[in-house]
Design a protein around this motif. Structure first.
Motif, PDB file in Angstrom:
ATOM      1  N   ARG A 188       0.827  -1.209   0.000  1.00  0.00           N
ATOM      2  CA  ARG A 188       0.000   0.000   0.000  1.00  0.00           C
ATOM      3  C   ARG A 188       0.866   1.266   0.000  1.00  0.00           C
ATOM      4  NH1 ARG A 188      -5.271  -1.425   0.643  1.00  0.00           N
ATOM      5  NH2 ARG A 188      -5.548  -3.596   1.267  1.00  0.00           N
ATOM      6  N   ALA A 189       2.099   1.126   0.464  1.00  0.00           N
ATOM      7  CA  ALA A 189       3.038   2.244   0.418  1.00  0.00           C
ATOM      8  C   ALA A 189       3.686   2.379  -0.954  1.00  0.00           C
ATOM      9  CB  ALA A 189       4.117   2.058   1.488  1.00  0.00           C
ATOM     10  N   GLY A 190       3.341   1.486  -1.883  1.00  0.00           N
ATOM     11  CA  GLY A 190       3.901   1.551  -3.234  1.00  0.00           C
ATOM     12  C   GLY A 190       5.247   0.879  -3.349  1.00  0.00           C
ATOM     13  N   LEU A 191       5.514  -0.097  -2.479  1.00  0.00           N
ATOM     14  CA  LEU A 191       6.791  -0.803  -2.469  1.00  0.00           C
ATOM     15  C   LEU A 191       6.550  -2.285  -2.697  1.00  0.00           C
ATOM     16  CD1 LEU A 191       8.083   0.988   0.747  1.00  0.00           C
ATOM     17  CD2 LEU A 191       8.832   1.494  -1.585  1.00  0.00           C
ATOM     18  N   SER A 192       7.587  -3.011  -3.090  1.00  0.00           N
ATOM     19  CA  SER A 192       7.475  -4.456  -3.225  1.00  0.00           C
ATOM     20  C   SER A 192       8.367  -5.122  -2.190  1.00  0.00           C
ATOM     21  CB  SER A 192       7.855  -4.912  -4.635  1.00  0.00           C
ATOM     22  OG  SER A 192       9.235  -4.690  -4.884  1.00  0.00           O
ATOM     23  N   ASN A 193       7.982  -6.309  -1.790  1.00  0.00           N
ATOM     24  CA  ASN A 193       8.712  -7.033  -0.759  1.00  0.00           C
ATOM     25  C   ASN A 193       9.752  -7.953  -1.403  1.00  0.00           C
ATOM     26  OD1 ASN A 193       9.544  -8.608   1.435  1.00  0.00           O
ATOM     27  ND2 ASN A 193       7.532  -8.535   2.392  1.00  0.00           N
ATOM     28  N   SER A 194      11.016  -7.725  -1.091  1.00  0.00           N
ATOM     29  CA  SER A 194      12.098  -8.531  -1.672  1.00  0.00           C
ATOM     30  C   SER A 194      12.021  -9.997  -1.263  1.00  0.00           C
ATOM     31  CB  SER A 194      13.458  -7.962  -1.252  1.00  0.00           C
ATOM     32  OG  SER A 194      13.651  -6.680  -1.802  1.00  0.00           O
ATOM     33  N   PHE A 195      11.292 -10.277  -0.183  1.00  0.00           N
ATOM     34  CA  PHE A 195      11.176 -11.660   0.294  1.00  0.00           C
ATOM     35  C   PHE A 195       9.751 -12.168   0.160  1.00  0.00           C
ATOM     36  CE2 PHE A 195      15.085 -10.212   2.339  1.00  0.00           C
ATOM     37  CZ  PHE A 195      15.936 -11.271   2.035  1.00  0.00           C
ATOM     38  N   SER A 196       9.064 -11.740  -0.902  1.00  0.00           N
ATOM     39  CA  SER A 196       7.672 -12.136  -1.120  1.00  0.00           C
ATOM     40  C   SER A 196       7.523 -13.627  -1.411  1.00  0.00           C
ATOM     41  CB  SER A 196       7.058 -11.325  -2.256  1.00  0.00           C
ATOM     42  OG  SER A 196       7.788 -11.515  -3.455  1.00  0.00           O
ATOM     43  N   ALA A 197       8.608 -14.293  -1.793  1.00  0.00           N
ATOM     44  CA  ALA A 197       8.532 -15.728  -2.071  1.00  0.00           C
ATOM     45  C   ALA A 197       8.492 -16.550  -0.789  1.00  0.00           C
ATOM     46  CB  ALA A 197       9.719 -16.168  -2.925  1.00  0.00           C
ATOM     47  N   LEU A 198       8.810 -15.913   0.342  1.00  0.00           N
ATOM     48  CA  LEU A 198       8.803 -16.599   1.630  1.00  0.00           C
ATOM     49  C   LEU A 198       7.527 -16.241   2.392  1.00  0.00           C
ATOM     50  CD1 LEU A 198      12.538 -16.049   2.670  1.00  0.00           C
ATOM     51  CD2 LEU A 198      11.524 -17.972   1.404  1.00  0.00           C
ATOM     52  N   GLN A 199       7.255 -16.985   3.453  1.00  0.00           N
ATOM     53  CA  GLN A 199       6.029 -16.792   4.224  1.00  0.00           C
ATOM     54  C   GLN A 199       6.311 -16.306   5.642  1.00  0.00           C
ATOM     55  OE1 GLN A 199       2.658 -17.261   3.264  1.00  0.00           O
ATOM     56  NE2 GLN A 199       3.573 -17.285   1.225  1.00  0.00           N
ATOM     57  N   ARG A 200       5.427 -15.430   6.101  1.00  0.00           N
ATOM     58  CA  ARG A 200       5.406 -14.963   7.485  1.00  0.00           C
ATOM     59  C   ARG A 200       6.700 -14.249   7.889  1.00  0.00           C
ATOM     60  NH1 ARG A 200       0.786 -13.865   8.549  1.00  0.00           N
ATOM     61  NH2 ARG A 200       1.138 -14.020  10.790  1.00  0.00           N
ATOM     62  N   TYR A 201       7.415 -14.769   8.899  1.00  0.00           N
ATOM     63  CA  TYR A 201       8.595 -14.070   9.439  1.00  0.00           C
ATOM     64  C   TYR A 201       9.813 -14.995   9.413  1.00  0.00           C
ATOM     65  CZ  TYR A 201       4.856 -11.103  11.178  1.00  0.00           C
ATOM     66  OH  TYR A 201       3.746 -10.296  11.277  1.00  0.00           O
ATOM     67  N   PRO A 202      10.350 -15.270   8.246  1.00  0.00           N
ATOM     68  CA  PRO A 202      11.453 -16.219   8.128  1.00  0.00           C
ATOM     69  C   PRO A 202      12.789 -15.634   8.589  1.00  0.00           C
ATOM     70  CG  PRO A 202      11.012 -15.239   6.007  1.00  0.00           C
ATOM     71  CD  PRO A 202       9.949 -14.725   6.928  1.00  0.00           C
ATOM     72  N   GLU A 203      13.666 -16.525   9.016  1.00  0.00           N
ATOM     73  CA  GLU A 203      15.051 -16.142   9.262  1.00  0.00           C
ATOM     74  C   GLU A 203      15.753 -16.069   7.903  1.00  0.00           C
ATOM     75  OE1 GLU A 203      17.035 -18.728  11.989  1.00  0.00           O
ATOM     76  OE2 GLU A 203      15.359 -18.776  13.394  1.00  0.00           O
ATOM     77  N   VAL A 204      16.620 -15.073   7.743  1.00  0.00           N
ATOM     78  CA  VAL A 204      17.396 -14.960   6.509  1.00  0.00           C
ATOM     79  C   VAL A 204      18.862 -14.727   6.865  1.00  0.00           C
ATOM     80  CG1 VAL A 204      15.458 -14.082   5.159  1.00  0.00           C
ATOM     81  CG2 VAL A 204      16.986 -12.482   6.297  1.00  0.00           C
ATOM     82  N   THR A 205      19.713 -15.123   5.962  1.00  0.00           N
ATOM     83  CA  THR A 205      21.147 -14.944   6.165  1.00  0.00           C
ATOM     84  C   THR A 205      21.624 -13.712   5.405  1.00  0.00           C
ATOM     85  OG1 THR A 205      21.704 -16.281   4.240  1.00  0.00           O
ATOM     86  CG2 THR A 205      21.431 -17.447   6.351  1.00  0.00           C
ATOM     87  N   ALA A 206      22.844 -13.309   5.714  1.00  0.00           N
ATOM     88  CA  ALA A 206      23.452 -12.195   4.981  1.00  0.00           C
ATOM     89  C   ALA A 206      23.566 -12.546   3.502  1.00  0.00           C
ATOM     90  CB  ALA A 206      24.824 -11.885   5.568  1.00  0.00           C
ATOM     91  N   GLU A 207      23.836 -13.818   3.216  1.00  0.00           N
ATOM     92  CA  GLU A 207      23.948 -14.258   1.827  1.00  0.00           C
ATOM     93  C   GLU A 207      22.600 -14.155   1.106  1.00  0.00           C
ATOM     94  OE1 GLU A 207      27.208 -15.492   4.176  1.00  0.00           O
ATOM     95  OE2 GLU A 207      25.074 -15.972   4.466  1.00  0.00           O
ATOM     96  N   GLN A 208      21.520 -14.520   1.788  1.00  0.00           N
ATOM     97  CA  GLN A 208      20.188 -14.406   1.185  1.00  0.00           C
ATOM     98  C   GLN A 208      19.831 -12.945   0.926  1.00  0.00           C
ATOM     99  OE1 GLN A 208      18.263 -16.904   4.283  1.00  0.00           O
ATOM    100  NE2 GLN A 208      17.141 -17.839   2.586  1.00  0.00           N
ATOM    101  N   LEU A 209      20.227 -12.091   1.847  1.00  0.00           N
ATOM    102  CA  LEU A 209      19.945 -10.661   1.670  1.00  0.00           C
ATOM    103  C   LEU A 209      20.690 -10.127   0.448  1.00  0.00           C
ATOM    104  CD1 LEU A 209      18.757  -7.961   2.578  1.00  0.00           C
ATOM    105  CD2 LEU A 209      20.738  -7.688   4.097  1.00  0.00           C
ATOM    106  N   ALA A 210      21.953 -10.488   0.330  1.00  0.00           N
ATOM    107  CA  ALA A 210      22.736 -10.025  -0.819  1.00  0.00           C
ATOM    108  C   ALA A 210      22.151 -10.546  -2.131  1.00  0.00           C
ATOM    109  CB  ALA A 210      24.182 -10.467  -0.664  1.00  0.00           C
ATOM    110  N   ALA A 211      21.677 -11.806  -2.109  1.00  0.00           N
ATOM    111  CA  ALA A 211      21.100 -12.399  -3.315  1.00  0.00           C
ATOM    112  C   ALA A 211      19.772 -11.730  -3.688  1.00  0.00           C
ATOM    113  CB  ALA A 211      20.891 -13.895  -3.116  1.00  0.00           C
ATOM    114  N   ALA A 212      19.006 -11.307  -2.685  1.00  0.00           N
ATOM    115  CA  ALA A 212      17.723 -10.638  -2.941  1.00  0.00           C
ATOM    116  C   ALA A 212      17.936  -9.256  -3.542  1.00  0.00           C
ATOM    117  CB  ALA A 212      16.919 -10.527  -1.650  1.00  0.00           C
ATOM    118  N   ALA A 213      19.060  -8.639  -3.223  1.00  0.00           N
ATOM    119  CA  ALA A 213      19.454  -7.337  -3.777  1.00  0.00           C
ATOM    120  C   ALA A 213      18.355  -6.273  -3.695  1.00  0.00           C
ATOM    121  CB  ALA A 213      19.934  -7.508  -5.222  1.00  0.00           C
TER     122      ALA A 213
END
Length: 267
Positions: free
Chosen positions: A186-211
């Motif tokens: 609703r703020a006009g943004l997209s979620n970089s982790f939309s392929a995941l559900q709820r509140y997942p743990e992510v690694t630094a590597e996953q963050l870099a890959a999501a860019a």
């Protein structure tokens, strides 16, 4: 001569979990187990009827002094609640814990919200207003919030991917199926982790890959601050890292009156 107070009449309602709940109407002794719903009750003018709140119910400031603190959202003090003799307890599926809710529901009327979208939040506001005896106030508040989001114009630029962090150690993000995800869209943004559900743990590597182009560090539930910005900037040098007001992304009660204007300024 002071007139005697009339006895509350029984009212059977359905909560957002589809549970049928018999509530004395209007309730006179309300325990709120959710901070955003506590604030809602006070903003509906029902603060005098709120006898119990959690230690996280920080809005309004007087909530924890005018009412008894009955523990946290996931660890209730059942003895304190019993002493309060509530005729209505208001909770939430996600913020509270099932075993505690079931124990309370065996003795008291417990009404539960279940919210992952703005329409569900507005529905909750209307329903809580109705069952607590402030129907007109709940309807007016929901209409005000709905209008503010309707006036939130679509962004003039390309939709920007954002990673929204809610926790550290481990790193956790808000992904699909969450109220925060709905607010991001609703703020006009997209979620970089939309392929995941709820509140997942992510690694630094996953963050870099999501860019993501932007990284939002929420002010709650983890108290991210300026000292954490550099840490995330190092993990994702191409992103803009910023602290955001978590209450305006995740509190689904009357605080939503401020959210649309805040989102507009974030763009």
């Amino acid at each position: 001569m002071e007139l005697p107070s009339l006895p509350a009449l029984p009212l059977t309602v359905t909560d957002q979990m589809g549970r049928r709940v018999a509530v004395p109407f209007p309730p006179q002794r309300i325990v709120s187990l959710v901070p955003s719903q506590t604030e809602l009750l006070f903003d509906l003018g029902l603060g005098a009827r709120v006898v119990g709140v959690t230690k996280f119910c920080i809005h309004p400031a007087e909530a924890r002094t005018s009412a008894v603190v009955i523990g946290g959202t996931k660890n209730f003090d059942f003895e304190k609640i019993a002493e309060l003799k509530p005729d209505l307890i208001i909770g939430n599926k996600e913020e509270n814990y099932q075993a505690g809710i079931e124990q309370l529901a065996a003795t008291y009327p417990v009404w539960l919200s279940d919210i992952s979208t703005l329409p569900e939040a507005l529905d909750m506001i209307r329903r809580v207003g109705f069952i607590a005896g402030a129907k007109e106030g709940g309807e007016a508040l929901a209409a005000e919030i709905n209008a503010s989001f309707a006036a939130l114009a679509a962004p003039a630029v390309e939709v920007v991917p954002v990673a929204y962090f809610i926790w550290k150690k481990p790193y956790m993000v808000a992904a699909s199926g969450t109220f925060i995800d709905d607010m991001l869209h609703r703020a006009g943004l997209s979620n970089s982790f939309s392929a995941l559900q709820r509140y997942p743990e992510v690694t630094a590597e996953q963050l870099a890959a999501a860019a993501p182009q932007r990284i939002f560090l929420s002010s709650e539930p983890y108290p991210f601050g300026d000292k954490h910005v550099a840490e995330f900037q190092e993990m994702c040098p191409g992103a803009t890292v910023e602290i955001v007001d978590g209450e305006l992304f995740s509190w689904y009660g009357s605080r939503l009156r401020q959210s649309a204007a805040y989102f507009s300024r974030l763009r």
